[in-house]
Structures are given as structure tokens and as C-alpha cells.
Design an enzyme around this catalytic site. Sequence first.
Site: not given
Ligand code: MRU
Length: 345
Positions: A45-47, A87, A194, A235, A245-246
Site C-alpha cells: 500500500r502507499g501510492a 484500488r 498504518q 494519493d 490522503n488517508k
Molecule cells: O490505504 P493506504 O495505506 O494505501 O494509504 C496510504 C496513504 O494514504 C499515504 O499517505 C499515501 O499513499 C502517500 S504514501 C507515500
Amino acid sequence: MLSAVSWQENQLTLIDQTLLPEETTYIQLDTVEAVFEAIRKLRVRGAPAIGITAAYGLYIAMRNFSGDNREFFQQLDKHIAYLSEARPTAVNLFWALEALKTSLLNSQETSVENLKSLLLKLAIDLHSDDRQRCDDMADHGQAVIPENAKILTHCNTGALATGGIGTALGVIYRAHQNGKNVLVYADETRPVLQGARLTVYELASANIPVKLICDSMAAALMQKEGVDLIIVGADRIAADGSAANKIGTYNLAVLANFHNIPFYVAAPLSTFDMAISEGKNIPIEERPNDEIRKVFDKTRISVPDVDCWNPAFDVTPPELIAGIITEKGIITAPYRENIKKTFNS
Ligand code: MRU
């Protein structure tokens, strides 16, 4: 430094992030379906990490292809469409897949075997390119980190979320390497934690002082302890500077504004979506109710069938953002104009 994603001996290997921090389990993925499942289930996970994984996934989908050039591109489109469904919010997923296709088309290569080798090379290049972007963001971000800074962050934006040292967390790593004596407050980041599971793990492994807080403590933290700045990842960033973002990020931006604390976003240009003019048009993923009803499928913490509202992301409007740290420098308001300039530079 941990590697969320690696390509070794012709194999895609991920750390299964759903098991961290209790277990560090490496999984090898050899089908496109397994790659899809790993992205959807947050094993990766993470963009940026999602985009890199999808790039390798596209190669895995195509590596045994046999047929002519025209069929190659038909199959490629089919797998791009499939992986794109994993996603919906992180634009890096679509960006990576489209970037690979465009480079294949521009190569003018006609041999299918050569196209397959080129596809792997492009995925590896995209991976190392992200590593470089992280380093450059980390350097540019130093301008906003004072000595002895108390920094609040949300979610996980480090090595586990990217191909390098991270976006927001990368800036923090670099500040620590530069001897700035930073203290990080990490939001636990409900529902899937996370922050508590991944950010604390990364920072503790790097010996960076960190204090874990519940998401609901952020306002009191700002009021009582003082926070010098907030830095988060993204994201997807729309052309007007709105940043998805999250879930919970927008809360922090509102609180930061009330307390006059600068709120920064760190994201590579691969996270910007210039085709989306305003934040309200960014697609927001809704995830299963059980993520809220239970903690990571382990402990039931609510009435089993209670209905839930579980958006995975929120959108912070540009007027709450002090600056967006990118690999090309820090973009400030007026965002629409300055983002465009950065892309054209
Ligand atoms: O649902 P996730 O864990 O994929 O969400 C991740 C985030 O929101 C991060 O802040 C974002 O992807 C930036 S990662 C460098």
C-alpha cells in the site's frame, strides 16, 4: 532500510504489510491475480508502492504471452484495465500502467520478445526513478524543518509506501540524518493502523524518536504540547492543489489552521492528476465495514453487523496547505498556477 517491493531473480517479492509489525513475511507473486489481490488487500500500500507493484504485475501478466504484436497490445490493454480496478484513489497506479504502455508504443519495437524485455526494463526503471524522487523530495523538504522540530504525521509514507525512503517520512528521515533532532508524533491512523503498525515500526527501526498518539488526540497535542509542523503524503493531488490522503488527514489540516501550525504535503509529481480540476472530483475508495468493526480482522470491537461509513481517504482543500514538497521543489499558493508551472518546467 526496508524494501516494500523488490524484483530479484525474476521474482516480485513484497513484505506482507498486513502482518507487520508482528511478522515480517515476504511473499512472492507470480500471477497478475496475485498482484491484484496484494494491492486490494493492502499487502502492499502507499501510492508510489502501489504503482511500482502494478508495473511489475503488468510484466508478470505479459511475460508468457505468445502471439503477434497487435495481440500483444490487446492483451496489454486488458491487463491494464484489470490492474486499474485494484484500488481507485492513488493515481500512481494508473500513472504507472499508462507510462509503461506509452513507452512501449513510443519504442516502435515490433518484436514481441523484445517488447516483453522492454516492459521489464521499464518497470525496473520506474522503481528506481521513484527512489530518486524520494531522495529529491527529502532534500527539498529540509527547508521547512527547523532544528528540534516536533512533527506530526499521519498514515505511513516511508520505505514501506514507496520505492525509496518515502515522501513525508523521507523528509523526516533526512532531517534526522542531518542531525536536526526531530521528534515525531505518529497518528495511529484508524481503521487499519498504518501509523501504529508501520510508521512507528519504521521510525523505531531507524532510531528516530517517535511518540504514538490516537487520532483523536491531535487537537489536544497541538494545544498542550505544541507541534511545529505537520507533514503528510498524498494519493492524488488535483490541478487546484487539493490533496487526497488517508482518512483523517483533513482533520489535521483544519486543526493545524486553527492553531497556526504549517501543514505540508509531500508527494512526487506522479501523484498529481492534472486531468482532475478540483478535489471534489477525486474518486474516494470505500472499504469493507469490518475494517471499522474489527481491528485488522483480529479483535471484534463493535456490534458485528453494525453499518459503517468507511472512506479510505479524504481531501484537504488547497487553502489549508502551506506547501507541497515535490522532487522539483516546494509548490506554494496560488496552486493551480504554480502546479502548472512546475509541470511545464
Ligand atoms: O490505504 P493506504 O495505506 O494505501 O494509504 C496510504 C496513504 O494514504 C499515504 O499517505 C499515501 O499513499 C502517500 S504514501 C507515500
